[in-house]
Design a protein around this motif. Structure first.
Motif, PDB file in Angstrom:
ATOM      1  N   UNK A   1      -6.731  -2.698   6.946  1.00 32.92           N
ATOM      2  CA  UNK A   1      -7.307  -2.115   5.729  1.00 32.92           C
ATOM      3  C   UNK A   1      -8.800  -2.430   5.635  1.00 32.92           C
TER       4      UNK A   1
ATOM      5  N   UNK B   1      -2.041  -6.244   8.975  1.00 39.58           N
ATOM      6  CA  UNK B   1      -2.116  -5.109   8.032  1.00 39.58           C
ATOM      7  C   UNK B   1      -3.357  -5.181   7.128  1.00 39.58           C
TER       8      UNK B   1
ATOM      9  N   UNK C   1       2.488  -0.492   4.067  1.00 38.76           N
ATOM     10  CA  UNK C   1       1.940  -1.752   4.587  1.00 38.76           C
ATOM     11  C   UNK C   1       1.882  -2.797   3.480  1.00 38.76           C
TER      12      UNK C   1
ATOM     13  N   UNK D   1       1.172   3.496   2.087  1.00 35.18           N
ATOM     14  CA  UNK D   1       1.824   3.761   3.379  1.00 35.18           C
ATOM     15  C   UNK D   1       2.920   2.740   3.694  1.00 35.18           C
TER      16      UNK D   1
ATOM     17  N   UNK E   1     -15.771   6.119  -4.951  1.00 34.59           N
ATOM     18  CA  UNK E   1     -14.490   5.676  -5.540  1.00 34.59           C
ATOM     19  C   UNK E   1     -13.354   6.620  -5.126  1.00 34.59           C
TER      20      UNK E   1
ATOM     21  N   UNK F   1     -14.814   3.742   6.495  1.00 41.40           N
ATOM     22  CA  UNK F   1     -15.066   4.701   5.414  1.00 41.40           C
ATOM     23  C   UNK F   1     -16.541   4.684   5.013  1.00 41.40           C
TER      24      UNK F   1
ATOM     25  N   UNK G   1      -3.481   2.186  -8.852  1.00 40.11           N
ATOM     26  CA  UNK G   1      -3.701   3.442  -8.118  1.00 40.11           C
ATOM     27  C   UNK G   1      -3.919   3.213  -6.631  1.00 40.11           C
ATOM     28  N   UNK G   2      -4.084   1.953  -6.216  1.00 35.69           N
ATOM     29  CA  UNK G   2      -4.379   1.666  -4.805  1.00 35.69           C
ATOM     30  C   UNK G   2      -3.226   0.963  -4.097  1.00 35.69           C
TER      31      UNK G   2
ATOM     32  N   UNK H   1     -10.931  -5.634  -5.631  1.00 34.62           N
ATOM     33  CA  UNK H   1     -10.837  -4.179  -5.595  1.00 34.62           C
ATOM     34  C   UNK H   1      -9.518  -3.747  -6.241  1.00 34.62           C
TER      35      UNK H   1
ATOM     36  N   UNK I   1      -7.733  -1.788 -10.798  1.00 38.98           N
ATOM     37  CA  UNK I   1      -7.604  -0.450 -10.210  1.00 38.98           C
ATOM     38  C   UNK I   1      -6.384   0.293 -10.782  1.00 38.98           C
TER      39      UNK I   1
ATOM     40  N   UNK J   1     -13.367   1.644 -10.329  1.00 45.20           N
ATOM     41  CA  UNK J   1     -13.064   0.548  -9.400  1.00 45.20           C
ATOM     42  C   UNK J   1     -14.203  -0.472  -9.359  1.00 45.20           C
ATOM     43  N   UNK J   2     -13.841  -1.715  -9.110  1.00 47.98           N
ATOM     44  CA  UNK J   2     -14.814  -2.801  -9.004  1.00 47.98           C
ATOM     45  C   UNK J   2     -15.459  -2.775  -7.618  1.00 47.98           C
ATOM     46  N   UNK J   3     -16.452  -1.916  -7.444  1.00 50.08           N
ATOM     47  CA  UNK J   3     -17.141  -1.854  -6.152  1.00 50.08           C
ATOM     48  C   UNK J   3     -18.118  -3.014  -5.987  1.00 50.08           C
TER      49      UNK J   3
ATOM     50  N   UNK K   1      -8.541   6.868   0.870  1.00 45.95           N
ATOM     51  CA  UNK K   1      -8.270   5.998   2.014  1.00 45.95           C
ATOM     52  C   UNK K   1      -6.947   5.259   1.823  1.00 45.95           C
ATOM     53  N   UNK K   2      -6.741   4.721   0.616  1.00 44.97           N
ATOM     54  CA  UNK K   2      -5.515   3.977   0.348  1.00 44.97           C
ATOM     55  C   UNK K   2      -4.322   4.913   0.176  1.00 44.97           C
TER      56      UNK K   2
ATOM     57  N   UNK L   1     -16.747  -5.715  -4.046  1.00 44.97           N
ATOM     58  CA  UNK L   1     -16.475  -5.335  -2.658  1.00 44.97           C
ATOM     59  C   UNK L   1     -17.751  -5.543  -1.829  1.00 44.97           C
TER      60      UNK L   1
ATOM     61  N   UNK M   1     -13.253   8.388  -2.433  1.00 44.47           N
ATOM     62  CA  UNK M   1     -12.974   8.165  -1.007  1.00 44.47           C
ATOM     63  C   UNK M   1     -12.093   6.943  -0.815  1.00 44.47           C
ATOM     64  N   UNK M   2     -12.345   5.914  -1.611  1.00 40.46           N
ATOM     65  CA  UNK M   2     -11.522   4.704  -1.501  1.00 40.46           C
ATOM     66  C   UNK M   2     -10.078   5.032  -1.901  1.00 40.46           C
ATOM     67  N   UNK M   3      -9.938   5.756  -2.997  1.00 40.55           N
ATOM     68  CA  UNK M   3      -8.594   6.178  -3.412  1.00 40.55           C
ATOM     69  C   UNK M   3      -7.921   6.968  -2.277  1.00 40.55           C
TER      70      UNK M   3
ATOM     71  N   UNK N   1       0.838  -1.197   0.000  1.00 37.60           N
ATOM     72  CA  UNK N   1       0.000   0.000   0.000  1.00 37.60           C
ATOM     73  C   UNK N   1       0.875   1.250   0.000  1.00 37.60           C
TER      74      UNK N   1
END
Lengths: 458, 458
Positions: B435, B431, A175, A173, A436, B442, A202-203, A195, A199, B190-192, A442-443, B195, A438-440, A171
């Motif tokens: 997530x 980890x 992780x 960060x 979407x 979120x 980008x995640x 997910x 993507x 993204x593939x929501x 978050x990661x 999820x 927000x997910x970006x 990730x």
């Protein structure tokens, strides 16, 4: 400009031989298969293992440096182009197949493995990795996963996401997360695997994947069928589906494509042949003759002009010739084409083609359509011809609108990348886009990992 | 205790006839198919449309009221049990099939539709919705999607996630998002969708779904094969897979299960028969005889004791009899069973069974194993017998450890729910769990949507 401290830290981290900042080297990382989009990074690093990927991400975060992961660089929508500069993370050292688990129909591998290498490796022991985009010879599995690549066998076998069972991902960060498993049925926790698939990097950065393989089909048969119009071909496709036979491959060429190929290589198309279907069935040898008969009967019901069956490998190559010659043949019409990759619900392909004909007429341009009929995926080539002057950009927007009117998707198998990012809102409404984004966030709260891709910042 | 203002607002929103707060009514919403877990809500509301779902979520958020969505209540892991009180959102009014799109192999429907209703509706026009858990007669499609339900056809056809193409979901903040599309190839954003599939109603409330259907197979054949041991049966399964034949169904019963059924209904099992495989192949009628022959040959190579083929529908029922009689037969051994649902990589089933045998011996308990061999999914029944005293809970933990040792999953197709929530860390490292928790936070910052499910709070 990269901060000197960042550069020094990076050099210290991976050694001088696995990073470069020389302007000449940057060119090689500035493009993909898209003919227009270009952007040079300021540095390139080739990590060796997930720990290095993690440290590089942490370093980039400390110094606010954009990071763009790169596989084979064979994408069409600029997914690996570093549009905001920073560094490219080249995954070429992640090139090992770690385990082929024949008993469990699994392969564990690193993202930099070329798809064809994977396919050939499992083929040796009677297995098949089905996703088969045209770029298998140079695309990497990591790029295929990031873009959820499709290809010519998706109609029966599905796309890349159907073969990714688990991922190891670093990730932003730093992780390291592990998603999915080696089990076919797995409902332990949220499905993070899918997910990450599609993507576009980008995640997180994929550092390992568990992919599913299947027994290699015993045999296959190849056929072509021509019709006067694509509507007639469409009727045949419905009739084929009604028989219960599921072709592994169901490609099509429209009138302009057929004419172009005929002109280029003379494969024997008659003037009245305005659509060509190229089909393959695979499975147990015993069953295939009957499947071919059913397909032939369905085509005959629907006014087929010429139906050809391959009786040998040589015949098969011959039947594929028209499809394979297409890119070359289209160059005879024009050297510059505006390409697009869209999908519609399968039964709406003829409607989509009619809309494309209208667009061609409206802007006085040539539109050639071909692609994967069986899964509703049309590859569109648009041009003003050899001496036709500049391409009317508005025509591309008209294509997007036509796609949306038919409940289609503006990106089928080539990603959104940076090329279609301004059009995503045509497919994704605002509340969903907000989620979407927000997910970006978050990661990747600083927006440093492959910035400028998939969607615009809010 | 629910706040009176909340109750009044809810009544005003949906009318008095679609919400209830009477203690007697609460009992009906306090359980699912899990024999132990019980928790009553403080109110129940049956929304009529997505706007009401959205308003209810907003109201719950204003008053900090937990909301637990509920479909057919047929789950095994307490996924719909309101363990933190609050209100149950009963989706029974969302019971319409909105569109059957035969040409595009799609059905658009509401989440409260019973799975069998969907199956029967598409069967009438020659189509099939493949996921087929045992509870199809009362489970709803919304519940199946929330749990990513599996069933007996997953080995060939996959699980629920493979059939969900798009969703309409109300988020905890009341936003209505639309994921996926009607297109087979779709990489727009993204593939929501996936999820939400399997997230057990913790991220949003499904209000509409687009599911894929397939042409109904022309024919099927049913077979059983018995072996002295499960190891022998496992060799046969490998040999079958090596032929390239992919059975649609590949169920197994272990020795205790076979003996129990033999004792209960006398289906003709000999004492030396310690494992039974129940298999079905489906597809074009023409091809099936050869597939049956291949399966028979593979079984014969591996020391099959009795191989039976169904020659008629009556025969088929007869072959299914042992599998169907199992629950009843096991009641003869004990009325109280501790059930589990786990999966391992398919080739490790024999190893897992050996580990289960060891656990049975260690705790002096009876363990009966059966389930979906073809996808590595074992249903485990554990008991101390009719007069055996209290069940040693530690045995369940030993099962979890055995699963993890074989890289298996503690939940295969019945969800984590509230029953396995304390064990998820055995499959998901910290980890990755972090997530997953961040994603939950979120979507649902107050943790009000189906609290206490999937994972523990951090």
């Amino acid at each position: 400009m990269l901060n000197q401290e960042f550069i020094d830290s990076l050099k210290q981290l991976v050694g001088e031989d696995r990073c470069t900042f020389s302007p000449e080297d940057m060119v090689a990382y500035s493009y993909d298969a898209n003919p227009e989009k270009r952007a040079k990074p300021e540095g390139v690093v080739s990590p060796l293992n997930r720990e290095e990927v993690s440290e590089i991400m942490k370093l980039a975060y400390r110094y606010d440096v954009p990071v763009t992961p790169r596989g084979g660089g064979s994408g069409y929508t600029g997914g690996c182009i570093p549009v905001e500069g920073g560094i490219v993370m080249a995954m070429d050292r992640f090139n090992r197949i770690l385990e082929v688990d024949k008993d469990n129909f699994l392969v564990i591998l690193e993202p930099g493995v070329v798809v064809k290498t994977l396919q050939e490796e499992v083929d040796k022991i009677g297995l098949m990795y089905p996703p088969d985009p045209a770029s298998t010879g140079f695309a990497t599995i990591g790029g295929n996963i990031a873009e959820n690549a499709g290809g010519i066998r998706a109609v029966k076998y599905g796309v890349t996401k159907h073969y990714v069972m688990g991922l190891e991902v670093v990730l932003p960060n730093g992780d390291i997360v592990k998603t999915g498993s080696k089990c076919i049925k797995d409902v332990a926790g949220y499905n993070l695997t899918e997910l990450f698939v599609g993507s576009e990097g980008t995640l997180g950065v994929i550092t390992k994947a568990v992919v599913k393989v299947v027994p290699k089909p015993e045999a296959r048969r190849t056929m072509t069928a021509t019709f006067s119009t694509l509507e007639k071909a469409a009727e045949a496709v419905s009739a084929i589906y009604a028989t219960g036979v599921r072709p592994a491959t169901l490609e099509f060429l429209d009138r302009i494509s057929v004419e172009a190929v005929e002109k280029a290589i003379g494969f024997g198309a008659k003037p009245e042949e305005g659509a060509l279907l190229l089909m393959e069935v695979d499975g147990s040898d015993h069953a295939l003759d009957s499947e071919v008969e059913k397909i032939q009967a369905a085509c005959e019901q629907c006014g087929v002009i010429t139906f050809r069956k391959a009786e040998s490998d040589e015949d098969r190559e011959d039947l594929w010739k028209a499809r394979r010659a297409l890119s070359f043949a289209l160059c005879e019409i024009a050297t510059e084409w505006e390409d697009d990759d869209i999908s519609v619900p399968i039964a709406r392909i003829p409607k989509m083609i009619r809309k494309l004909d209208e667009i061609a007429e409206r802007y006085n341009i040539i539109i050639a359509n071909f692609g994967h009929y069986g899964d509703g995926n049309i590859h569109i080539g648009m041009t003003t011809g050899k001496d036709g002057g500049p391409f009317p950009k508005q025509a591309k927007q008209d294509v997007v609108k036509a796609v949306v009117e038919l409940e289609g998707r503006i990106a089928a198998e080539h990603g959104i990348g940076c090329v279609k990012v301004e059009n995503l809102h045509w497919n994704i409404d605002e509340p969903t886009m907000k989620m979407m984004r927000s997910i970006k966030a978050l990661f990747d709260p600083k927006g440093l990992l492959n910035p400028g891709k998939v969607m615009l910042k809010g």
